[in-house]
Design a protein around this motif. Structure first.
Motif, PDB file in Angstrom:
ATOM      1  N   VAL A 232       5.448  -2.527 -52.564  1.00  0.00           N
ATOM      2  CA  VAL A 232       4.047  -2.947 -52.462  1.00  0.00           C
ATOM      3  C   VAL A 232       3.614  -2.994 -50.997  1.00  0.00           C
ATOM      4  O   VAL A 232       2.502  -2.565 -50.645  1.00  0.00           O
ATOM      5  N   GLY A 233       4.505  -3.488 -50.138  1.00  0.00           N
ATOM      6  CA  GLY A 233       4.182  -3.540 -48.709  1.00  0.00           C
ATOM      7  C   GLY A 233       3.925  -2.162 -48.128  1.00  0.00           C
ATOM      8  O   GLY A 233       2.986  -1.979 -47.337  1.00  0.00           O
ATOM      9  N   ARG A 234       4.714  -1.173 -48.552  1.00  0.00           N
ATOM     10  CA  ARG A 234       4.525   0.182 -48.041  1.00  0.00           C
ATOM     11  C   ARG A 234       3.243   0.805 -48.604  1.00  0.00           C
ATOM     12  O   ARG A 234       2.578   1.591 -47.916  1.00  0.00           O
ATOM     13  N   LEU A 235       2.867   0.457 -49.848  1.00  0.00           N
ATOM     14  CA  LEU A 235       1.620   0.971 -50.409  1.00  0.00           C
ATOM     15  C   LEU A 235       0.408   0.409 -49.667  1.00  0.00           C
ATOM     16  O   LEU A 235      -0.586   1.113 -49.466  1.00  0.00           O
ATOM     17  N   LEU A 236       0.495  -0.856 -49.274  1.00  0.00           N
ATOM     18  CA  LEU A 236      -0.617  -1.481 -48.552  1.00  0.00           C
ATOM     19  C   LEU A 236      -0.746  -0.931 -47.142  1.00  0.00           C
ATOM     20  O   LEU A 236      -1.860  -0.818 -46.604  1.00  0.00           O
ATOM     21  N   THR A 237       0.389  -0.576 -46.542  1.00  0.00           N
ATOM     22  CA  THR A 237       0.377  -0.014 -45.180  1.00  0.00           C
ATOM     23  C   THR A 237       1.255   1.235 -45.144  1.00  0.00           C
ATOM     24  O   THR A 237       2.390   1.186 -44.653  1.00  0.00           O
ATOM     25  N   PRO A 238       0.776   2.342 -45.689  1.00  0.00           N
ATOM     26  CA  PRO A 238       1.581   3.576 -45.690  1.00  0.00           C
ATOM     27  C   PRO A 238       1.853   4.068 -44.274  1.00  0.00           C
ATOM     28  O   PRO A 238       0.992   3.982 -43.402  1.00  0.00           O
ATOM     29  N   LYS A 239       3.070   4.570 -44.078  1.00  0.00           N
ATOM     30  CA  LYS A 239       3.473   5.053 -42.760  1.00  0.00           C
ATOM     31  C   LYS A 239       4.150   6.411 -42.902  1.00  0.00           C
ATOM     32  O   LYS A 239       4.877   6.644 -43.875  1.00  0.00           O
ATOM     33  N   PRO A 240       3.938   7.291 -41.955  1.00  0.00           N
ATOM     34  CA  PRO A 240       4.657   8.567 -41.982  1.00  0.00           C
ATOM     35  C   PRO A 240       6.140   8.356 -41.657  1.00  0.00           C
ATOM     36  O   PRO A 240       6.509   7.400 -40.983  1.00  0.00           O
ATOM     37  N   PHE A 241       6.999   9.232 -42.169  1.00  0.00           N
ATOM     38  CA  PHE A 241       8.434   9.135 -41.881  1.00  0.00           C
ATOM     39  C   PHE A 241       9.020  10.533 -41.849  1.00  0.00           C
ATOM     40  O   PHE A 241       8.390  11.502 -42.267  1.00  0.00           O
ATOM     41  N   ALA A 242      10.232  10.623 -41.329  1.00  0.00           N
ATOM     42  CA  ALA A 242      10.881  11.929 -41.195  1.00  0.00           C
ATOM     43  C   ALA A 242      11.501  12.350 -42.523  1.00  0.00           C
ATOM     44  O   ALA A 242      12.123  11.541 -43.211  1.00  0.00           O
ATOM     45  N   ALA A 243      11.332  13.603 -42.877  1.00  0.00           N
ATOM     46  CA  ALA A 243      11.913  14.138 -44.118  1.00  0.00           C
ATOM     47  C   ALA A 243      12.443  15.533 -43.851  1.00  0.00           C
ATOM     48  O   ALA A 243      12.050  16.511 -44.498  1.00  0.00           O
ATOM     49  N   SER A 244      13.365  15.615 -42.896  1.00  0.00           N
ATOM     50  CA  SER A 244      13.907  16.908 -42.493  1.00  0.00           C
ATOM     51  C   SER A 244      14.845  17.458 -43.564  1.00  0.00           C
ATOM     52  O   SER A 244      15.252  16.755 -44.496  1.00  0.00           O
ATOM     53  N   ALA A 245      15.212  18.730 -43.402  1.00  0.00           N
ATOM     54  CA  ALA A 245      16.063  19.393 -44.389  1.00  0.00           C
ATOM     55  C   ALA A 245      17.437  18.744 -44.466  1.00  0.00           C
ATOM     56  O   ALA A 245      18.014  18.617 -45.561  1.00  0.00           O
ATOM     57  N   TRP A 246      17.979  18.288 -43.327  1.00  0.00           N
ATOM     58  CA  TRP A 246      19.309  17.694 -43.361  1.00  0.00           C
ATOM     59  C   TRP A 246      19.302  16.348 -44.082  1.00  0.00           C
ATOM     60  O   TRP A 246      20.287  15.985 -44.751  1.00  0.00           O
ATOM     61  N   ILE A 247      18.205  15.612 -43.999  1.00  0.00           N
ATOM     62  CA  ILE A 247      18.095  14.353 -44.744  1.00  0.00           C
ATOM     63  C   ILE A 247      18.061  14.637 -46.239  1.00  0.00           C
ATOM     64  O   ILE A 247      18.723  13.969 -47.035  1.00  0.00           O
ATOM     65  N   LEU A 248      17.274  15.651 -46.633  1.00  0.00           N
ATOM     66  CA  LEU A 248      17.244  16.048 -48.035  1.00  0.00           C
ATOM     67  C   LEU A 248      18.627  16.483 -48.521  1.00  0.00           C
ATOM     68  O   LEU A 248      19.032  16.160 -49.643  1.00  0.00           O
ATOM     69  N   GLY A 249      19.362  17.185 -47.681  1.00  0.00           N
ATOM     70  CA  GLY A 249      20.711  17.621 -48.044  1.00  0.00           C
ATOM     71  C   GLY A 249      21.644  16.449 -48.290  1.00  0.00           C
ATOM     72  O   GLY A 249      22.426  16.453 -49.252  1.00  0.00           O
ATOM     73  N   ILE A 250      21.563  15.435 -47.438  1.00  0.00           N
ATOM     74  CA  ILE A 250      22.401  14.241 -47.614  1.00  0.00           C
ATOM     75  C   ILE A 250      22.058  13.525 -48.907  1.00  0.00           C
ATOM     76  O   ILE A 250      22.937  13.098 -49.664  1.00  0.00           O
ATOM     77  N   VAL A 251      20.766  13.390 -49.191  1.00  0.00           N
ATOM     78  CA  VAL A 251      20.340  12.708 -50.409  1.00  0.00           C
ATOM     79  C   VAL A 251      20.811  13.476 -51.645  1.00  0.00           C
ATOM     80  O   VAL A 251      21.265  12.876 -52.630  1.00  0.00           O
ATOM     81  N   PHE A 252      20.729  14.795 -51.619  1.00  0.00           N
ATOM     82  CA  PHE A 252      21.221  15.594 -52.742  1.00  0.00           C
ATOM     83  C   PHE A 252      22.728  15.407 -52.934  1.00  0.00           C
ATOM     84  O   PHE A 252      23.222  15.374 -54.071  1.00  0.00           O
ATOM     85  N   ALA A 253      23.474  15.284 -51.830  1.00  0.00           N
ATOM     86  CA  ALA A 253      24.922  15.072 -51.922  1.00  0.00           C
ATOM     87  C   ALA A 253      25.232  13.724 -52.582  1.00  0.00           C
ATOM     88  O   ALA A 253      26.120  13.622 -53.435  1.00  0.00           O
ATOM     89  N   THR A 254      24.481  12.676 -52.208  1.00  0.00           N
ATOM     90  CA  THR A 254      24.698  11.362 -52.831  1.00  0.00           C
ATOM     91  C   THR A 254      24.328  11.410 -54.313  1.00  0.00           C
ATOM     92  O   THR A 254      24.948  10.723 -55.130  1.00  0.00           O
ATOM     93  N   LEU A 255      23.335  12.220 -54.647  1.00  0.00           N
ATOM     94  CA  LEU A 255      22.924  12.366 -56.047  1.00  0.00           C
ATOM     95  C   LEU A 255      24.051  12.988 -56.869  1.00  0.00           C
ATOM     96  O   LEU A 255      24.342  12.540 -57.994  1.00  0.00           O
ATOM     97  N   ALA A 256      24.715  13.996 -56.311  1.00  0.00           N
ATOM     98  CA  ALA A 256      25.818  14.644 -57.021  1.00  0.00           C
ATOM     99  C   ALA A 256      26.974  13.678 -57.254  1.00  0.00           C
ATOM    100  O   ALA A 256      27.594  13.665 -58.327  1.00  0.00           O
ATOM    101  N   ILE A 257      27.261  12.843 -56.256  1.00  0.00           N
ATOM    102  CA  ILE A 257      28.340  11.859 -56.396  1.00  0.00           C
ATOM    103  C   ILE A 257      28.010  10.856 -57.500  1.00  0.00           C
ATOM    104  O   ILE A 257      28.863  10.492 -58.319  1.00  0.00           O
ATOM    105  N   LYS A 258      26.757  10.415 -57.549  1.00  0.00           N
ATOM    106  CA  LYS A 258      26.350   9.456 -58.577  1.00  0.00           C
ATOM    107  C   LYS A 258      26.418  10.066 -59.979  1.00  0.00           C
ATOM    108  O   LYS A 258      26.738   9.376 -60.951  1.00  0.00           O
ATOM    109  N   ILE A 259      26.098  11.342 -60.097  1.00  0.00           N
ATOM    110  CA  ILE A 259      26.178  12.008 -61.399  1.00  0.00           C
ATOM    111  C   ILE A 259      27.616  11.979 -61.905  1.00  0.00           C
ATOM    112  O   ILE A 259      27.883  11.700 -63.084  1.00  0.00           O
ATOM    113  N   TRP A 260      28.568  12.252 -61.014  1.00  0.00           N
ATOM    114  CA  TRP A 260      29.979  12.188 -61.421  1.00  0.00           C
ATOM    115  C   TRP A 260      30.368  10.767 -61.802  1.00  0.00           C
ATOM    116  O   TRP A 260      31.049  10.539 -62.818  1.00  0.00           O
TER     117      TRP A 260
END
Length: 236
Positions: free
Chosen positions: A131-159
């Motif tokens: 809710v706090g972020r919706l009231l005050t939205p802020k830009p953030f970094a979403a580079s390809a390497w960050i997406l890659g790390i998140v996808f890797a954690t997703l694969a681990i959780k699936i297992w």
């Protein structure tokens, strides 16, 4: 029933872990085997949750994504909940004594109830941050390497979700089933983080707050569902 088949233990990587604590031909419904498998799942989940939480915290701080930090908090709560699962099964293995003439089998639904309380607490904190972020939205970094790390954690959780569910089916344990669904909802939570990161790359930084709220709703649903089932078991 004579034609009823004995539940099978998992194979593959899960099977390698299982055979470290029980024999390959062990009956997973045997109380001692069931407790050992539950304890194993709890400790494996706890170790993986420590890793995922640390990775997501660091990545979340570097990127500034509130939904990624919320997912890290969710995994942090998984550490405590997995410890409860492991200790619950360990305590259930204790023999009958004078104070507990029927044994310690009720420890398992108590562990499930504590898990539900943890999840509800985390859901509230994560929702508040969203809710706090919706009231005050802020830009953030979403580079390809960050997406890659998140996808890797997703694969681990699936297992991990598959590992917990295979043991839940083999043992018939409500606690392991609850933990399997907890991991499944974690997959959905991390998927929302992916949506938020992609949205930021497209210039929609408000998606981060909504994703954070979505994470909190998934966590709350899991807590309510298994809290009710644990209470039903405890009161008969």
């Amino acid at each position: 029933m004579p034609n009823e088949q004995k539940p099978r233990l998992p194979s593959g990587l899960s099977g390698l872990l299982v055979r470290r604590v029980v024999a390959a031909d062990a009956d997973p419904r045997d109380p001692e085997t069931r407790a050992r498998l539950g304890e194993l799942e709890g400790y494996v989940s706890m170790g993986i949750s420590i890793l995922l939480s640390a990775v997501k915290f660091v990545t979340g701080l570097l990127s500034g994504s509130i939904s990624l930090l919320a997912d890290a908090v969710n995994n942090l709560a998984d550490i405590a909940s997995s410890l409860i699962v492991a200790l619950g099964f360990r305590w259930s293995r204790r023999p009958r004594d004078r104070q507990h003439p029927f044994g310690h089998g009720r420890v398992e639904p108590v562990a499930t109830l504590l898990l539900a309380i943890f999840l509800l607490t985390v859901a509230w904190k994560v929702g508040y941050a969203g809710v706090g972020r919706l009231l005050t939205p802020k830009p953030f970094a979403a580079s390809a390497w960050i997406l890659g790390i998140v996808f890797a954690t997703l694969a681990i959780k699936i297992w991990l979700a598959g590992f917990a569910r295979s043991l839940a089916r083999a043992t018939g344990s409500l606690t392991l089933e609850a933990d399997a669904w907890n991991h499944t909802y974690d997959i959905a939570c991390t998927s929302l983080v992916v949506v938020a990161l992609v949205g930021e790359r497209l210039g929609w930084n408000v998606v981060d707050g909504w994703a954070c709220l979505g994470v909190s709703l998934f966590i709350a649903y899991t807590g309510i569902k298994y809290g009710r089932q644990a209470i039903d078991t405890l009161i008969g």
